[in-house]
Design a protein around this motif. Structure first.
Motif, PDB file in Angstrom:
ATOM      1  N   LYS A 716      48.693  40.087  57.554  1.00 17.04           N
ATOM      2  CA  LYS A 716      49.760  40.888  58.138  1.00 17.04           C
ATOM      3  C   LYS A 716      49.933  40.520  59.606  1.00 17.04           C
ATOM      4  O   LYS A 716      48.946  40.297  60.316  1.00 17.04           O
ATOM      5  CB  LYS A 716      49.433  42.387  58.059  1.00 17.04           C
ATOM      6  CG  LYS A 716      49.026  42.874  56.690  1.00 17.04           C
ATOM      7  CD  LYS A 716      48.543  44.312  56.768  1.00 17.04           C
ATOM      8  CE  LYS A 716      47.992  44.780  55.439  1.00 17.04           C
ATOM      9  NZ  LYS A 716      47.489  46.160  55.482  1.00 17.04           N
ATOM     10  N   SER A 717      51.155  40.474  60.040  1.00 13.24           N
ATOM     11  CA  SER A 717      51.415  40.301  61.464  1.00 13.24           C
ATOM     12  C   SER A 717      50.936  41.539  62.211  1.00 13.24           C
ATOM     13  O   SER A 717      51.084  42.668  61.727  1.00 13.24           O
ATOM     14  CB  SER A 717      52.908  40.094  61.712  1.00 13.24           C
ATOM     15  OG  SER A 717      53.190  40.146  63.096  1.00 13.24           O
ATOM     16  N   SER A 718      50.351  41.370  63.392  1.00 12.93           N
ATOM     17  CA  SER A 718      49.925  42.522  64.201  1.00 12.93           C
ATOM     18  C   SER A 718      51.057  43.058  65.063  1.00 12.93           C
ATOM     19  O   SER A 718      50.903  44.073  65.739  1.00 12.93           O
ATOM     20  CB  SER A 718      48.738  42.134  65.087  1.00 12.93           C
ATOM     21  OG  SER A 718      49.138  41.168  66.049  1.00 12.93           O
ATOM     22  N   SER A 719      52.202  42.391  65.060  1.00  8.16           N
ATOM     23  CA  SER A 719      53.352  42.871  65.830  1.00  8.16           C
ATOM     24  C   SER A 719      53.905  44.144  65.206  1.00  8.16           C
ATOM     25  O   SER A 719      54.144  44.194  63.998  1.00  8.16           O
ATOM     26  CB  SER A 719      54.443  41.804  65.855  1.00  8.16           C
ATOM     27  OG  SER A 719      55.655  42.343  66.344  1.00  8.16           O
ATOM     28  N   ARG A 723      54.712  44.364  61.249  1.00  7.15           N
ATOM     29  CA  ARG A 723      53.487  44.727  60.552  1.00  7.15           C
ATOM     30  C   ARG A 723      53.729  45.161  59.105  1.00  7.15           C
ATOM     31  O   ARG A 723      52.994  44.780  58.199  1.00  7.15           O
ATOM     32  CB  ARG A 723      52.782  45.862  61.298  1.00  7.15           C
ATOM     33  CG  ARG A 723      51.513  46.349  60.612  1.00  7.15           C
ATOM     34  CD  ARG A 723      50.914  47.518  61.371  1.00  7.15           C
ATOM     35  NE  ARG A 723      50.510  47.154  62.701  1.00  7.15           N
ATOM     36  CZ  ARG A 723      49.352  46.554  62.982  1.00  7.15           C
ATOM     37  NH1 ARG A 723      48.514  46.260  62.009  1.00  7.15           N
ATOM     38  NH2 ARG A 723      49.050  46.243  64.213  1.00  7.15           N
ATOM     39  N   HIS A 724      54.764  45.959  58.861  1.00  3.28           N
ATOM     40  CA  HIS A 724      55.002  46.484  57.518  1.00  3.28           C
ATOM     41  C   HIS A 724      56.252  45.878  56.874  1.00  3.28           C
ATOM     42  O   HIS A 724      56.699  46.369  55.833  1.00  3.28           O
ATOM     43  CB  HIS A 724      55.151  48.011  57.577  1.00  3.28           C
ATOM     44  CG  HIS A 724      54.013  48.688  58.294  1.00  3.28           C
ATOM     45  ND1 HIS A 724      52.732  48.661  57.823  1.00  3.28           N
ATOM     46  CD2 HIS A 724      53.985  49.393  59.465  1.00  3.28           C
ATOM     47  CE1 HIS A 724      51.945  49.332  58.659  1.00  3.28           C
ATOM     48  NE2 HIS A 724      52.693  49.780  59.660  1.00  3.28           N
ATOM     49  N   GLU A 764      46.285  40.171  61.049  1.00  5.21           N
ATOM     50  CA  GLU A 764      45.168  40.919  60.479  1.00  5.21           C
ATOM     51  C   GLU A 764      44.899  40.413  59.074  1.00  5.21           C
ATOM     52  O   GLU A 764      45.843  40.192  58.293  1.00  5.21           O
ATOM     53  CB  GLU A 764      45.483  42.414  60.432  1.00  5.21           C
ATOM     54  CG  GLU A 764      45.502  43.092  61.791  1.00  5.21           C
ATOM     55  CD  GLU A 764      45.828  44.572  61.698  1.00  5.21           C
ATOM     56  OE1 GLU A 764      46.012  45.063  60.567  1.00  5.21           O
ATOM     57  OE2 GLU A 764      45.909  45.221  62.756  1.00  5.21           O
ATOM     58  N   HIS A 879      45.865  51.210  57.500  1.00  5.97           N
ATOM     59  CA  HIS A 879      46.090  51.005  58.933  1.00  5.97           C
ATOM     60  C   HIS A 879      46.238  52.361  59.611  1.00  5.97           C
ATOM     61  O   HIS A 879      46.815  53.301  59.037  1.00  5.97           O
ATOM     62  CB  HIS A 879      47.340  50.177  59.183  1.00  5.97           C
ATOM     63  CG  HIS A 879      47.593  49.920  60.642  1.00  5.97           C
ATOM     64  ND1 HIS A 879      46.842  49.054  61.388  1.00  5.97           N
ATOM     65  CD2 HIS A 879      48.522  50.443  61.491  1.00  5.97           C
ATOM     66  CE1 HIS A 879      47.292  49.030  62.635  1.00  5.97           C
ATOM     67  NE2 HIS A 879      48.309  49.861  62.719  1.00  5.97           N
TER      68      HIS A 879
END
Length: 900
Positions: A716-719, A723-724, A764, A879
């Protein structure tokens, strides 16, 4: 700063109501209280002094006084209960009537002691001080009190035992050692609420049972606003004095017969209640004078307070502080006054020229304008009241106080509230929930969101969603009316008709077209049209009317009846009205009607019941009004019969560890953004496992993280923007091997660069959770509403449609279940479209635990669990994010306090 160098905790100051309904001020002790404390000590009996100090100390030494009054408000805290007094030279001073203090003796533990004036022992002051000093201790990170009490001091032992906390005690060397766990329990909350109820109800009884009333004017000029108000009170006394003995002081013009004119304060005598039509700059002095005359409360009719700006707001606060210090309650400013219709004790302390008829409705409103409208509506409809209170700008007495009173008032069977603002929503919800379980409570609000505050109302700002007020009212168990017209509609059904046993409604109409329209209106209100419904031909014979009515009221035919008679050509004969009224009285079937020319509670719709009592059938202007009112009453009957549940208390919760974590995080600068590890630690305190995730920046780091957490994994992107967002390519799922993971890292790098412009993106890696439905659980701390929690299913459509349920902790298990089941997308949780149902119990457990966390931690400004994936067996929290900040005192803290 005090003498010990610590900031004086102003937020600990509060006005409180004692068991006898009188008021007192509680505040932290100050170094300049030494003389007052010495007077208090020397005024105590030898027995009380011995119970406190275990020795007959006649007088405190200077050293002892300094030790007792100079505290740091951190490790050593002392609160005093004070009332104003006068020295021999006439100067004002505070007289101490009770002291509660604690001294920290270990990590999380303090020794507590109390000393209560002999004259106030047994009146609940020790219990109030325990609540306040316990709240102060919890704010200082303490979780346990210890106390040493002589066995003979049964009263103090009873205070500890009856407080509802978890306690332990044992006898050692002739002294009882008591341990008190300060964590709130359901019982301690119930004890506090019950004591608060009794004290505030007694306080209101002191106002509403007044017989001898003083009207204080502003002088002889009848043209000023204050003069006009005073003349209106006198005119009202002439038109309808009730059973009130009115004394007038400093009023314009002559007084009517039956009113005594006082020629000065020395001529006033003893009074129980005062009406103030005075200029705001003189109000404080007038309050002091009426307190000396024995009054239990003041009703401020005039304005010039908070609505005029900051200076007026401070004047209002001075009036309230002065009144509370003298043991009085304040109604207003800009109040229409108080009315009761009790036979032989009817109070007239208002601007109303004529009181409504006696009845069973308790009515509360705020502005005088609303009171004028409602009073006229009551008279027009013939709807009687037990009491009517206009709180004006609600500086002190509020709807919460009146609900406490009406809970015990046998003369009030229905409670109606018209609210222009709600100053303490959590307390409102708590009291309304209790009251609505035994008496219907109907509420109309001037604003549907709580965001608009009328001039003169001092209310905390709110950032809550606009729908939260509706959720608050639903959670409270009240009937929500859309406006004052509907408020009265529902009230006249509840006041004169029994609650229906179900939602099957029988319809009798004067035409087939009307019958169809009424049936459609009934269906839209959740009512089921019974097969016994019928319509009458024009000019139907009385025999035909009787047969139709008998069929409608036959045993088991329906639960309620709507009768509509609107003839088109010839005048209405009254035959239908007579037949329906007689059948309703005979059977006890809930009945509402809409008949041409009838409105309110007409005599034509009154008939004797088998026991000889008269039954009144309410009439409505339109069939739709009748059906809406019946629908709301039927829904109330259904919800009242349901189990309201118990406050959630999940196991495995460590509140003390959570508080230590929060205090440590906030110690540096008073604000803190929760990291992933912080969120995991905080959730662990509440029995929620956060699935571990590893933050990576390169493909090699991602593969190593996947080996650690276990394949398959999600990337997953942490931005926050990605993220979702699976639709934007910010998430990759079910990655089973290193090569696929390396490819996905490269793809997410490109997405991060192209979509959000990141040049060095982070990601992540997390083990794949069981498949299920993704949900979102959030909490936030609002200045007005306090802790809020929300629930919804994840996804853009849900967010765009605002398909979210809200709740205000503490929540019951029924509240939690309702939050989950009432969102429109909830069918996805129960097997929509052939998909297997998910573990809703596990989801409710997560929501319950978050609600307890939000209730425990006012510093938790915002918190989000997203996503919570609910599978066939369990819920996985993938999360968590949130932020902390130093918190102010909640409006409904775990201590009894009046508005200040």
């Amino acid at each position: 700063m005090d003498a010990a160098g610590s900031a004086y905790p102003v937020e600990w100051e509060a006005d409180v109501v004692l068991r006898d309904g009188s008021t007192m001020h509680v505040r932290p002790i100050r170094p300049d209280d030494a003389d007052a404390l010495q007077r208090f000590h020397t005024g105590q009996s030898e027995r009380s002094t011995y119970f406190r100090f275990f020795a007959p100390i006649a007088r405190l030494t200077d050293r002892e006084l300094r030790r007792l009054v100079e505290v740091d408000h951190t490790g050593r805290v002392a609160l005093v209960a004070v009332r104003p007094g006068r020295a021999d030279d006439g100067t004002e001073r505070d007289d101490i009537l009770g002291v509660a203090r604690f001294d920290t003796i270990a990590d999380g533990e303090a020794e507590v002691a109390f000393n209560i004036a002999d004259s106030l022992q047994g009146k609940g002051l020790a219990s109030v001080l325990l609540e306040h000093v316990a709240a102060a201790a919890r704010e200082r990170g303490l979780r346990r009190f210890t106390a040493e009490v002589l066995p003979q001091n049964g009263a103090m032992l009873g205070v500890f035992r009856d407080a509802g906390y978890e306690i332990s005690q044992h006898l050692d060397d002739g002294v009882v050692s008591v341990g008190i766990d300060l964590d709130p329990t359901e019982r301690s909350r119930a004890v506090m609420a019950d004591r608060e109820h009794r004290a505030e109800a007694r306080s209101m009884d002191g106002l509403l049972s007044a017989r001898r009333v003083l009207l204080v004017g502003a002088g002889p000029d009848a043209s000023t606003p204050e003069g006009l108000l005073a003349r209106r009170v006198l005119d009202a006394a002439a038109a309808d004095p009730g059973d009130t003995e009115l004394v007038a002081l400093d009023v314009p013009g002559d007084v009517p017969a039956g009113v005594r004119l006082a020629v000065g304060w020395d001529d006033v005598g003893e009074v129980e209640l005062a009406l103030l039509a005075v200029r705001p700059e003189t109000a404080v002095d007038v309050v002091r004078r009426v307190a000396l005359a024995g009054a239990r409360g003041v009703v401020v009719l005039s304005g010039g307070y908070a609505e005029s700006g900051p200076e007026g707001l401070e004047r209002r606060r001075d009036v309230v502080r002065t009144a509370h210090a003298a043991g009085l309650r304040v109604v207003g400013p800009v109040s229409f006054g108080l009315l009761t219709t009790t036979g032989g004790a009817g109070l007239r302390a208002s601007l109303a020229l004529h009181a409504p008829a006696p009845g069973v409705v308790g009515l509360f409103c705020q502005s005088a304008a609303a009171a004028v409208t409602l009073t006229a509506t009551l008279r027009r409809r013939g709807l009687g009241v037990s009491s009517l209170v206009s709180a004006g700008h609600r500086a002190d007495v509020s709807g919460n106080d009146l609900m406490q009173y009406w809970l015990d008032d046998d003369g009030t069977r229905v409670v109606c509230l018209y609210l222009e603002s709600i100053g303490n929503p959590r307390k409102f919800s708590r009291i309304a929930r209790r009251l609505s379980a035994v008496k219907p409570v109907v509420v109309a609000t001037a604003g549907r969101s709580g965001h608009v505050v009328p001039p003169g109302h001092a209310v905390r700002a709110t950032h809550a969603p606009r729908r939260l007020l509706d959720e608050l009212l639903r959670q409270s168990g009240v009937i929500q009316a859309d406006n004052t017209h509907q408020l009265m509609d529902v009230a006249q059904v509840l006041a004169h008709q029994p609650l229906p046993a179900g939602n099957r409604v029988g319809i009798l109409a004067s035409s087939s077209a009307l019958a169809v329209l009424v049936a459609e209106a009934a269906a839209s209100e959740g009512l089921v049209v019974a097969a016994s419904s019928d319509y009458l031909q024009p000019h139907a014979h009385e025999d035909d009317i009787a047969r139709a009515v008998d069929a409608l009221y036959a045993p088991g035919a329906c639960d309620a009846v709507v009768a509509v008679d609107v003839p088109v050509v010839q005048p209405r004969t009254g035959a239908v009205a007579r037949a329906v009224a007689q059948a309703a009285a005979r059977t006890g079937r809930t009945t509402v009607v809409s008949m041409l020319g009838l409105h309110g509670m007409p005599d034509e719709l009154t008939a004797p019941a088998p026991d000889g009592s008269l039954v009144h059938v309410p009439a409505f202007s339109t069939p739709e009004d009748a059906v809406v009112a019946l629908g709301k009453v039927a829904e109330h009957a259904r919800s009242r019969a349901e189990d309201r549940g118990h406050y959630v208390a999940p196991d495995g919760i460590d509140t003390r560890r959570a508080r230590r974590l929060v205090e440590d995080w906030l110690a540096a600068d008073g604000a803190h953004e929760l990291s992933e590890d912080d969120g995991a630690a905080l959730l662990d305190c509440y029995g929620i496992r956060l699935w571990p995730a590893r933050l990576v920046r390169t493909a090699d780091e991602a593969v190593a993280a996947a080996d650690e957490v276990g394949w398959p994994v999600a990337l997953k992107s942490s931005s926050p923007a990605l993220r979702h967002r699976t639709d934007l390519g910010g998430v990759r799922l079910d990655i089973t091997g290193p090569e696929d993971l390396r490819d996905d890292v490269a793809r997410l790098c490109a997405v991060a660069r192209d979509v959000v412009g990141e040049t060095d993106p982070a990601f992540e890696v997390q083990a794949m959770a069981p498949k299920g439905v993704a949900c979102v659980v959030r909490s936030a701390e609002d200045p007005l509403f306090g802790p809020m929690v929300s629930f919804g299913l994840a996804g853009d459509a849900v967010d765009l449609l605002d398909d979210v349920a809200h709740g205000i902790p503490p929540l019951t298990d029924v509240d939690v279940a309702a939050m989950v089941s009432t969102v429109r997308a909830a069918p996805r949780l129960y097997g929509y479209g052939g998909a297997p149902p998910v573990d809703v119990d596990a989801l409710e457990d997560v929501l319950a635990r978050v609600s307890v966390m939000a209730d425990d931690l006012p510093e938790l400004a915002a918190f989000e669990l997203y996503p919570v994936v609910v599978g066939a067996d369990g819920a996985s929290v993938l999360h968590a994010s949130g932020r902390l900040r130093l918190a102010g005192r909640r409006a409904d803290a775990l201590r009894r306090a009046l508005p200040g």
